[in-house]
Design a protein around this motif. Structure first.
Motif, PDB file in Angstrom:
ATOM      1  N   PHE A  82      14.983  -6.199  -0.087  1.00 42.61           N
ATOM      2  CA  PHE A  82      13.726  -6.567  -0.747  1.00 42.61           C
ATOM      3  C   PHE A  82      12.628  -5.597  -0.330  1.00 42.61           C
ATOM      4  N   ASP A  83      12.051  -4.879  -1.288  1.00 41.25           N
ATOM      5  CA  ASP A  83      10.965  -3.925  -1.027  1.00 41.25           C
ATOM      6  C   ASP A  83      11.352  -2.939   0.072  1.00 41.25           C
ATOM      7  N   PRO A  84      12.356  -2.087  -0.168  1.00 39.53           N
ATOM      8  CA  PRO A  84      12.873  -1.199   0.884  1.00 39.53           C
ATOM      9  C   PRO A  84      11.867  -0.175   1.395  1.00 39.53           C
ATOM     10  N   LEU A  85      10.921   0.258   0.544  1.00 42.66           N
ATOM     11  CA  LEU A  85       9.957   1.286   0.952  1.00 42.66           C
ATOM     12  C   LEU A  85       8.614   0.708   1.392  1.00 42.66           C
ATOM     13  N   LYS A  86       8.510  -0.629   1.371  1.00 42.55           N
ATOM     14  CA  LYS A  86       7.234  -1.296   1.696  1.00 42.55           C
ATOM     15  C   LYS A  86       6.089  -0.676   0.862  1.00 42.55           C
ATOM     16  N   PHE A  87       6.366  -0.548  -0.421  1.00 41.55           N
ATOM     17  CA  PHE A  87       5.459   0.161  -1.333  1.00 41.55           C
ATOM     18  C   PHE A  87       4.255  -0.707  -1.690  1.00 41.55           C
TER      19      PHE A  87
END
Length: 288
Positions: A82-87
């Motif tokens: 979930f949201d791997p790049l913390k974008f």
């Protein structure tokens, strides 16, 4: 004064007061501008009865239309980070995902289902445009891979139904990596001697059209669907020329050999069953 206030004024207000009418009772056709009662539009599969314009249809409604008796089984898809790049842009990507999941009651922008179409086995990977514009991230890539594995296992035709604005920018390079992954998934199906059919719907653009969506053995499209990579305005500004009338529409692509068939929505189950029957040697089965 009390007689005017208590009796006459309420009567006048009742006469001139606007009647509260729900806003969702009527839909405006994007083709001819005709106002269509929503029940009539739904009964006509969201196709304008006046001009035949095909409006976007909910993904679950589409699956019910395609499968025999509207019955199918959904495949459980692998979980992704979930949201791997913390974008974050104006909102956190994690918040956007939660909003889309709440709105659609789905985990991401793809549904994989299997069942019978015209009595023949088929696996369908259908995009949900209501989920962040059907954008392709890691979850969608996993969905296509799972769909190809299921098609090979079941010895069934694989039908992809893209409806997407392209790659999901909030996942950056991870989203772009789904392009080669989906191509490999399609290759697995073809290597197994099974047909890969693409039903192009409005819109099919960006990284989706630049990967698996243009690799079908047969490309079928709904009338008027927008199909392309970059937008028409971007192309015009790049080449500094005016594009032809109807450019990137299904009928234009049919005339130029990119699309094989343009089929009205109501005829899709019959036409897809015919194609599957021609490309496979499956015995017909009865839907449960």
């Amino acid at each position: 004064m009390s007689w005017l206030t208590n009796f006459v004024r309420p009567k006048i207000r009742a006469l001139v007061r606007k009647t509260d009418v729900p806003e969702n009772l009527w839909d405006k056709c994007p083709g001819c501008g005709q106002m269509i009662f929503h029940r009539d539009l739904e009964a006509n599969l969201r196709v304008c009865p006046q001009c035949g314009a095909h409006m976007r249809i909910a993904v679950k409604k589409r699956l019910e239309l395609l499968f025999d008796n509207g019955t199918y089984e959904r495949a459980e898809l692998p979980k992704v980070e979930f949201d791997p790049l913390k974008f974050r842009d104006r909102k956190r990507y994690s918040d956007r995902l939660k909003e889309a999941q709440s709105k659609t009651e789905e985990q991401d922008a793809i549904i994989v289902a299997h069942g019978l179409i015209g009595g023949l086995k088929a696996v369908v990977a259908a995009f949900n445009f209501d989920f962040m514009g059907g954008s392709m991230g890691a979850a969608v890539g996993e969905g296509l891979v799972a769909a190809s594995d299921l098609a090979v296992k079941e010895r069934a035709a694989l039908i992809a139904i893209p409806a997407s604005g392209g790659a999901r920018m909030q996942e950056g390079i991870l989203s772009l990596m789904q392009m080669p992954r989906t191509v490999i998934a399609v290759d697995r199906v073809k290597e197994a001697g099974l047909p890969f059919i693409v039903l192009l719907t409005d819109p099919t653009t960006g990284g989706v059209s630049a990967s698996f969506a243009m690799l079908g053995d047969i490309h079928v499209s709904e009338p008027g669907a927008q199909i392309g990579f970059a937008g028409a305005r971007v192309i015009e500004e790049t080449i500094r020329e005016k594009l032809p009338e109807g450019f990137q529409r299904a009928e234009y692509l049919l005339d130029h050999g990119i699309v094989d068939l343009v089929v009205a929505r109501k005829d899709l189950p019959t036409e897809l069953a015919k194609i599957i029957g021609l490309l496979t040697k499956q015995p017909k089965q009865e839907a449960a």
